[in-house]
Scaffold this active site. Structure first.
Site, PDB file in Angstrom:
ATOM      1  N   GLU A  49     -27.128  73.826 -25.460  1.00 47.20           N
ATOM      2  CA  GLU A  49     -26.136  73.290 -26.365  1.00 47.20           C
ATOM      3  C   GLU A  49     -24.697  73.910 -26.535  1.00 47.20           C
ATOM      4  O   GLU A  49     -24.719  75.057 -27.007  1.00 47.20           O
ATOM      5  CB  GLU A  49     -26.690  72.766 -27.591  1.00 47.20           C
ATOM      6  N   ASP A  60     -23.265  72.881 -40.167  1.00 40.38           N
ATOM      7  CA  ASP A  60     -23.303  74.218 -39.704  1.00 40.38           C
ATOM      8  C   ASP A  60     -23.338  75.285 -41.046  1.00 40.38           C
ATOM      9  O   ASP A  60     -22.189  75.113 -41.598  1.00 40.38           O
ATOM     10  CB  ASP A  60     -22.182  74.501 -38.740  1.00 40.38           C
TER      11      ASP A  60
END
Length: 266
Positions: A49, A60
């Site tokens: 990824e 995140d």
């Protein structure tokens, strides 16, 4: 590169599970990213990824946010990232997915973005800020290009909505292990195995678990119910050590760490 569907079919036939690292494109630079992709592949990682840096990411944690900031401070552009992937393609056999904000895709144009990533050899997209209710148009463009559109399910996603996401995803389902943002954890929720077990009864798509996984014990705990495991922050944190270590040493250390998780998955 093999398609994601081919990869998981091969792994299932062999009775194996996938290991998928996450890395940030351009951190600390694109040449290091290219070398890291090849190092992870050489160690046996099954797919990767690749985070496209964005100034306002969702989900995140601080480690990955900091990596995006470092890359953006170098003025890394999407075309440069895709150019690096295209140049690496002759040696790169594991599927690569871009983790990318829908704002970036929308600004480029759906068809243009998919055409560009396909030329670069990208096998799939993960678009964390694209709700399933608004994903139909992009999903259609991806299907036409034979690129997987992986969608996320979280512990707070209702079961009816989980079924809908499973019906519209391609490649695999990204199951978020914890409520909150990315980052290393010492423990994972006790109910995680049961939640994934229920989802497995609803779909034939592979299920990959991410968020919080960082230790061989996590891998051994989740491997029986997952088709793949995703590790990001623990790798990105090690990349940040390029600030005070030689890049080759960091590559070797990340490769050794990835190998320890792969060994636990075996």
């Amino acid at each position: 590169m093999r398609t994601i569907d081919q990869l998981f079919a091969d792994l299932r036939a062999a009775g194996k599970k996938a290991f998928m690292p996450f890395i940030t494109a351009g951190d600390p630079n694109l040449e290091f990213t290219r070398q890291l992709l090849l190092e992870l592949q050489q160690r046996g990682c099954h797919l990767c990824e690749l985070g496209v840096p964005y100034s306002d990411p969702i989900a995140d944690g601080p480690v990955i946010q900091a990596s995006y900031t470092r890359a953006l401070n170098q003025h890394i552009k999407l075309n440069q990232i895709l150019g690096m992937l295209e140049a690496a393609a002759p040696k790169l056999t594991m599927p690569v997915l871009t983790m990318v904000s829908y704002a970036i895709i929308y600004r480029r144009g759906l068809n243009e973005y998919i055409d560009a990533v396909k030329r670069a050899g990208v096998s799939g997209l993960i678009v964390p800020d694209l709700p399933v209710e608004e994903s139909e148009k992009l999903a259609g463009v991806c299907r036409a290009a034979e690129i997987s559109l992986v969608q996320l399910i979280t512990p707070t996603t209702s079961r009816p909505r989980q079924r809908r996401i499973a019906e519209t995803s391609t490649g695999f389902i990204y199951y978020v292990s914890v409520v909150g943002i990315t980052g290393e954890r010492t423990k994972l929720p006790a109910e995680l195995v049961d939640h994934v077990g229920w989802l497995r009864e609803q779909t034939e798509l592979p299920i990959c678990i991410g968020f919080g996984i960082s230790q061989p014990e996590h891998v051994r705990q989740l491997a029986p119910v997952a088709d793949g495991l995703i590790v990001g922050s623990a790798i990105v944190r090690r990349v940040a050590e390029c600030d005070h270590k030689p890049p080759q040493q960091v590559l070797d250390e990340i490769g050794t760490y990835a190998q320890s998780l792969l060994d636990a998955l075996a």
